[in-house]
Every structure is written in structure tokens, then in C-alpha cells.
Design a protein around this motif. Structure first.
Motif, PDB file in Angstrom:
ATOM      1  N   LYS A  26      41.347  78.130  -0.794  1.00 48.56           N
ATOM      2  CA  LYS A  26      40.883  79.270   0.008  1.00 48.56           C
ATOM      3  C   LYS A  26      41.607  79.291   1.364  1.00 48.56           C
ATOM      4  O   LYS A  26      41.758  78.264   2.014  1.00 48.56           O
ATOM      5  N   LYS A  27      42.043  80.483   1.775  1.00 43.22           N
ATOM      6  CA  LYS A  27      42.736  80.610   3.057  1.00 43.22           C
ATOM      7  C   LYS A  27      41.744  80.985   4.155  1.00 43.22           C
ATOM      8  O   LYS A  27      40.863  81.826   3.945  1.00 43.22           O
ATOM      9  N   ILE A  28      41.931  80.370   5.324  1.00 40.70           N
ATOM     10  CA  ILE A  28      41.115  80.749   6.477  1.00 40.70           C
ATOM     11  C   ILE A  28      41.912  81.756   7.300  1.00 40.70           C
ATOM     12  O   ILE A  28      43.087  81.528   7.581  1.00 40.70           O
ATOM     13  N   THR A  29      41.288  82.884   7.655  1.00 45.43           N
ATOM     14  CA  THR A  29      42.004  83.870   8.468  1.00 45.43           C
ATOM     15  C   THR A  29      41.187  84.297   9.688  1.00 45.43           C
ATOM     16  O   THR A  29      41.733  84.839  10.630  1.00 45.43           O
ATOM     17  N   SER A  30      39.878  84.025   9.645  1.00 42.81           N
ATOM     18  CA  SER A  30      38.998  84.547  10.695  1.00 42.81           C
ATOM     19  C   SER A  30      38.143  83.399  11.262  1.00 42.81           C
ATOM     20  O   SER A  30      37.838  82.430  10.570  1.00 42.81           O
ATOM     21  N   TRP A  31      37.746  83.547  12.527  1.00 44.78           N
ATOM     22  CA  TRP A  31      36.826  82.543  13.097  1.00 44.78           C
ATOM     23  C   TRP A  31      35.556  82.476  12.259  1.00 44.78           C
ATOM     24  O   TRP A  31      34.993  81.404  12.046  1.00 44.78           O
ATOM     25  N   ASN A  32      35.126  83.638  11.741  1.00 40.45           N
ATOM     26  CA  ASN A  32      33.862  83.677  11.005  1.00 40.45           C
ATOM     27  C   ASN A  32      33.916  82.915   9.685  1.00 40.45           C
ATOM     28  O   ASN A  32      32.873  82.543   9.146  1.00 40.45           O
ATOM     29  N   ASP A  33      35.138  82.649   9.186  1.00 41.82           N
ATOM     30  CA  ASP A  33      35.262  81.842   7.958  1.00 41.82           C
ATOM     31  C   ASP A  33      34.680  80.438   8.142  1.00 41.82           C
ATOM     32  O   ASP A  33      34.324  79.767   7.177  1.00 41.82           O
ATOM     33  N   LEU A  34      34.619  79.986   9.403  1.00 36.49           N
ATOM     34  CA  LEU A  34      34.128  78.614   9.639  1.00 36.49           C
ATOM     35  C   LEU A  34      32.637  78.480   9.341  1.00 36.49           C
ATOM     36  O   LEU A  34      32.130  77.378   9.187  1.00 36.49           O
ATOM     37  N   TRP A  35      31.933  79.616   9.276  1.00 35.84           N
ATOM     38  CA  TRP A  35      30.481  79.567   9.028  1.00 35.84           C
ATOM     39  C   TRP A  35      30.152  79.468   7.524  1.00 35.84           C
ATOM     40  O   TRP A  35      28.987  79.423   7.155  1.00 35.84           O
ATOM     41  N   ALA A  36      31.179  79.428   6.680  1.00 31.27           N
ATOM     42  CA  ALA A  36      30.938  79.406   5.230  1.00 31.27           C
ATOM     43  C   ALA A  36      30.093  78.192   4.819  1.00 31.27           C
ATOM     44  O   ALA A  36      30.254  77.102   5.375  1.00 31.27           O
ATOM     45  N   SER A  37      29.228  78.413   3.827  1.00 27.13           N
ATOM     46  CA  SER A  37      28.286  77.333   3.466  1.00 27.13           C
ATOM     47  C   SER A  37      28.984  76.152   2.793  1.00 27.13           C
ATOM     48  O   SER A  37      28.463  75.035   2.810  1.00 27.13           O
ATOM     49  N   ASN A  38      30.187  76.376   2.249  1.00 31.74           N
ATOM     50  CA  ASN A  38      30.875  75.228   1.615  1.00 31.74           C
ATOM     51  C   ASN A  38      31.613  74.339   2.631  1.00 31.74           C
ATOM     52  O   ASN A  38      32.309  73.412   2.248  1.00 31.74           O
ATOM     53  N   LEU A  39      31.450  74.639   3.931  1.00 31.75           N
ATOM     54  CA  LEU A  39      32.115  73.796   4.934  1.00 31.75           C
ATOM     55  C   LEU A  39      31.137  72.832   5.618  1.00 31.75           C
ATOM     56  O   LEU A  39      31.409  72.327   6.716  1.00 31.75           O
ATOM     57  N   LYS A  40      30.021  72.575   4.960  1.00 32.28           N
ATOM     58  CA  LYS A  40      29.011  71.700   5.539  1.00 32.28           C
ATOM     59  C   LYS A  40      29.630  70.345   5.939  1.00 32.28           C
ATOM     60  O   LYS A  40      30.270  69.687   5.127  1.00 32.28           O
ATOM     61  N   ASN A  41      29.489  69.996   7.223  1.00 35.04           N
ATOM     62  CA  ASN A  41      29.946  68.699   7.716  1.00 35.04           C
ATOM     63  C   ASN A  41      31.452  68.475   7.564  1.00 35.04           C
ATOM     64  O   ASN A  41      31.909  67.352   7.435  1.00 35.04           O
ATOM     65  N   LYS A  42      32.215  69.564   7.579  1.00 37.22           N
ATOM     66  CA  LYS A  42      33.653  69.428   7.324  1.00 37.22           C
ATOM     67  C   LYS A  42      34.522  69.785   8.533  1.00 37.22           C
ATOM     68  O   LYS A  42      35.739  69.686   8.476  1.00 37.22           O
ATOM     69  N   ILE A  43      33.875  70.231   9.623  1.00 36.70           N
ATOM     70  CA  ILE A  43      34.675  70.756  10.746  1.00 36.70           C
ATOM     71  C   ILE A  43      34.656  69.815  11.950  1.00 36.70           C
ATOM     72  O   ILE A  43      33.602  69.309  12.342  1.00 36.70           O
ATOM     73  N   LEU A  44      35.835  69.612  12.535  1.00 39.50           N
ATOM     74  CA  LEU A  44      35.926  68.864  13.791  1.00 39.50           C
ATOM     75  C   LEU A  44      36.291  69.852  14.897  1.00 39.50           C
ATOM     76  O   LEU A  44      37.121  70.731  14.687  1.00 39.50           O
ATOM     77  N   LEU A  45      35.677  69.688  16.063  1.00 36.39           N
ATOM     78  CA  LEU A  45      36.009  70.558  17.188  1.00 36.39           C
ATOM     79  C   LEU A  45      36.644  69.750  18.306  1.00 36.39           C
ATOM     80  O   LEU A  45      36.193  68.640  18.607  1.00 36.39           O
ATOM     81  N   THR A  46      37.668  70.321  18.924  1.00 40.40           N
ATOM     82  CA  THR A  46      38.240  69.721  20.128  1.00 40.40           C
ATOM     83  C   THR A  46      37.215  69.834  21.249  1.00 40.40           C
ATOM     84  O   THR A  46      36.563  70.860  21.413  1.00 40.40           O
ATOM     85  N   ASP A  47      37.102  68.760  22.017  1.00 38.06           N
ATOM     86  CA  ASP A  47      36.080  68.669  23.050  1.00 38.06           C
ATOM     87  C   ASP A  47      36.490  69.445  24.305  1.00 38.06           C
ATOM     88  O   ASP A  47      36.813  68.856  25.333  1.00 38.06           O
ATOM     89  N   GLY A  48      36.479  70.773  24.224  1.00 35.39           N
ATOM     90  CA  GLY A  48      36.864  71.580  25.381  1.00 35.39           C
ATOM     91  C   GLY A  48      35.889  72.731  25.545  1.00 35.39           C
ATOM     92  O   GLY A  48      35.634  73.476  24.591  1.00 35.39           O
ATOM     93  N   ALA A  49      35.341  72.877  26.746  1.00 34.75           N
ATOM     94  CA  ALA A  49      34.310  73.895  26.974  1.00 34.75           C
ATOM     95  C   ALA A  49      34.854  75.300  26.704  1.00 34.75           C
ATOM     96  O   ALA A  49      34.235  76.098  25.996  1.00 34.75           O
ATOM     97  N   ARG A  50      36.026  75.604  27.234  1.00 32.54           N
ATOM     98  CA  ARG A  50      36.526  76.977  27.069  1.00 32.54           C
ATOM     99  C   ARG A  50      36.962  77.239  25.642  1.00 32.54           C
ATOM    100  O   ARG A  50      36.836  78.359  25.151  1.00 32.54           O
ATOM    101  N   GLU A  51      37.473  76.201  24.982  1.00 32.69           N
ATOM    102  CA  GLU A  51      37.910  76.383  23.597  1.00 32.69           C
ATOM    103  C   GLU A  51      36.710  76.675  22.695  1.00 32.69           C
ATOM    104  O   GLU A  51      36.747  77.587  21.863  1.00 32.69           O
ATOM    105  N   VAL A  52      35.648  75.885  22.848  1.00 31.93           N
ATOM    106  CA  VAL A  52      34.510  76.024  21.934  1.00 31.93           C
ATOM    107  C   VAL A  52      33.690  77.286  22.256  1.00 31.93           C
ATOM    108  O   VAL A  52      33.405  78.093  21.366  1.00 31.93           O
TER     109      VAL A  52
END
Ligand code: N2P
Length: 357
Positions: free
Chosen positions: A153-179
């Protein structure tokens, strides 16, 4: 040897040892004498060989310290405890620092290598005429991910990150403005939005991403993603290129709703004690061969057009990391939103981190 001579000999040796210990202690605490240069940079953001080469060529000893966010860098400079001669903040922080009189104007006559910087990166609104800052690296914010682990599956949108099959799969960079910015962009708001209602909405939307977030991390994000500890990461482009060079399965995308275009520039903070050496360092980093070597090691995109010819074609032609001006025009550069608003971004980010616990 008579007793008196032996006594003086012992005293001499003990004082020599003590003197040596004190001088090395001073240097590790950031003491800047006439022949030292204290550099304050992001973690993993320089080729250590280049520092050695600079020391060898100039006889100037470099004391090197790192930070992990613009905000923590700023706090240290404001405290003034260490005599930083060089720092490398991002654009919105440079704007803030120059307005708060924390920067020393640069002497361009001491920077002949400045001619190698692509005009596209000069004279930007955060520092007109580059009075205080010189381009170091630039890039975007986006998503690095493993399509194999997402079953193609290709990711193209920020909203793709909310998909239910991504449970516990995402790492975020520790930056206030980025997040917070990701939250804002996913709702169609600007990365420089200061409307309180919008910001709260963005934070609440991020809270709903919590089940999918494995961790919020610093520079170790590269190692974790390359080792397949997670399949998706919110990262700076250069981190993505570094990770992708270690694991070819990965891809990098700047989401279609938009994202951040950033610039990290070298500055001489007011804390500087060795302004002469600081100019030498900046000019050294601008040398095309040095810049090419640094770029190859760090993985970020260089603004040095002289360096491009020393770099592999496939790197320079990769539009994911060297996007064209037409593409970058669609992205947003962070603005200095002022003390209050920046503090509010930080507060919301902290609340979001607490919410996860
Ligand atoms: C390097 C961090 C780069 C910061 N580790 C992007 N502004």
C-alpha cells in the motif's frame, strides 16, 4: 639527591599534573581560548572527519556539542553559560534570534566560498541578505515507510497514518512544530496557524493517532526504522535518505496536503569568543569538496551548487531529496510566530506526549 631538592621536584611534578588536568577540564566544559572554536549543532549532522581536517588545516581546536531541537538550542544560548562560536538553527529560530539580538552580523568579505551557494537559498525572508546566517542543509518533512510491510500500500496523505492497520507501527520525530504541524496539515490548516481553536483541534486529532504511535524519538529514529522496528516514520528528508541507503525497501513521500520546507543555516551567536575562527569554519564548510563529503556522510540536501558535481548523479537527481523549485513552492516554511505562539505549540506538544502515557 638531598631532601630539599627531592621535595621541590615532587612539587614541580604535582603542579604540572594539576595544571594539565585543569586545562583539559576547561576545554571539555566549553572554554574558548584564542585557538579553540565551540560548535553547537544538531546530532548526526556533520562528518567527524571534516572537523579533524579543519583542526589540522587551521590549528584551531574544535569543541563540539549537539542539540536535538531548535528550542533546546535556543535555551542554552539564552542562558549564555557556554561560549558557542557557531550554531546551526533552522530558519524560524534564526528569525527569532536576530530579533532578540542574539546573533553577530557576518563579515561576508571573510567568506569567499559563499559564491558556491545556490542563489535559490540566499536572501530568504528569515534573514534578508544573509546578514546573520549562511546555508548549511535544507530539506522537507515527510513520511518514510516500508510498502512491503504495508502489503504494497502506498502512503500519499497525512490522513493515511490514521489507518487501523498501522497500530503501533509509527515513529515520530521529537519536534513540536513537526508533530503539531502534521496535525494542522492533516486538517488542511497552515503550518503557521496561530488560531487557538485550530491548534486545539490539531492536538485533539493527534490524540486519536495515539494507538498507531510506537514512540516519539530523536536521532535513533533512523536506526529503528532501518532495523524494521517500525514501518512508518515522520521524519526530516535527510533522515529518510540515510535510512533508505541502509534499507532499500523503504520509500519517502511528502504528503499531498502539503508539508514543511526548512533551511538550517550557520550563525555566530552573541556568546561567541572567537569570531575570527567562526568565519574560518563557515568558509571551510562552504568549500565544495568539503560540502560534498559532508553531504555524503550526513545524507541531507546541500544548498552548495559547487558541491553537486562531486556527488553521485543518482543522489542529485533524486526529486524526493532535491525537489524542484516548482515543488518546493507548494510547501510552507515555518515562520517565527512570536514567543507566545511558539510557547503554545510547545505546550500542546507536551500535552500530546502526556496523553500517550
Ligand atoms: C539532524 C537533524 C536535522 C534537523 N539530525 C532538520 N532541521
Amino acid at each position: 639527591m638531598n631532601k630539599l631538592v627531592r621535595f621541590f621536584l615532587v612539587i614541580a611534578v604535582v603542579s604540572a599534573v594539576l595544571l594539565y588536568a585543569i586545562s583539559s577540564l576547561n576545554s571539555s566544559q566549553g572554554y574558548t581560548g584564542s585557538n579553540t572554536l565551540t560548535v553547537f549543532n544538531w546530532g548526526d549532522y556533520i562528518d567527524p572527519d571534516i572537523i579533524k581536517r579543519f583542526e589540522k588545516e587551521t590549528g584551531i581546536k574544535v569543541i563540539y556539542e549537539t542539540f536535538d531541537s531548535n528550542e533546546s538550542m535556543m535555551t542554552k544560548i539564552e542562558q549564555g553559560g557556554t561560549n558557542y562560536d557557531i550554531a546551526i538553527p533552522s530558519e524560524y529560530m534564526i528569525d527569532k534570534m536576530r530579533h532578540e539580538h542574539l546573533l553577530i552580523p557576518l563579515d561576508h568579505s571573510k567568506l569567499p566560498n559563499l559564491k558556491y551557494i545556490d542563489n535559490r537559498f540566499m536572501d530568504l525572508p528569515f534573514d534578508p541578505q544573509n546578514k546573520y546566517s549562511i546555508p548549511y542543509f535544507w530539506g522537507t518533512v515527510g513520511i518514510v515507510y516500508n510498502p512491503k510491510m504495508l502489503h504494497g500500500k502506498k502512503i500519499t496523505s497525512w490522513n493515511d497514518l490514521w489507518a487501523s492497520n498501522l497500530k503501533n507501527k509509527i515513529l515520530l520525530t521529537d519536534g513540536a512544530r513537526e508533530v503539531i504541524g502534521m496535525g494542522l496539515n492533516s486538517l488542511g490548516y497552515s503550518l503557521n496557524d496561530t488560531n487557538k481553536q485550530h491548534l486545539i483541534e490539531a492536538k485533539e486529532k493527534l490524540d486519536t493517532l495515539t494507538p498507531n504511535i510506537k514512540a516519539i524519538v530523536g536521532d535513533e529514529i533512523k536506526m529503528l526504522l532501518a532495523n524494521r522496528e517500525a514501518s512508518v516514520g515522520l521524519v526530516w528528508s535527510g533522515d529518510a535518505s540515510e535510512i533508505m541507503s541502509q534499507n532499500e525497501d523503504l520509500d519517502y513521500v511528502v504528503p499531498k496536503e502539503g508539508s514543511n520546507l526548512w533551511f538550517d543555516n550557520m550563525v555566530i551567536p552573541k556568546t561567541a569568543k572567537n569570531i575570527e575562527a567562526a568565519h574560518k569554519f563557515i568558509n571551510f564548510m562552504l568549500d565544495p569538496k568539503v560540502a560534498a563529503k559532508n553531504t555524503e556522510y550526513v545524507g541531507y540536501s546541500t544548498p552548495n551548487k559547487g558541491a553537486l558535481k562531486y556527488m553521485p548523479k543518482e543522489v542529485v537527481n533524486d526529486e524526493r531529496f532535491y525537489p524542484s523549485p516548482e515543488l518546493t513552492e507548494k510547501l510552507e516554511v515555518y515562520k517565527n510566530l512570536g514567543k507566545k505562539n511558539l510557547a503554545y505549540y510547545n505546550e500542546l506538544f507536551l500535552q500530546f506526549k502526556m496523553h500517550r502515557k
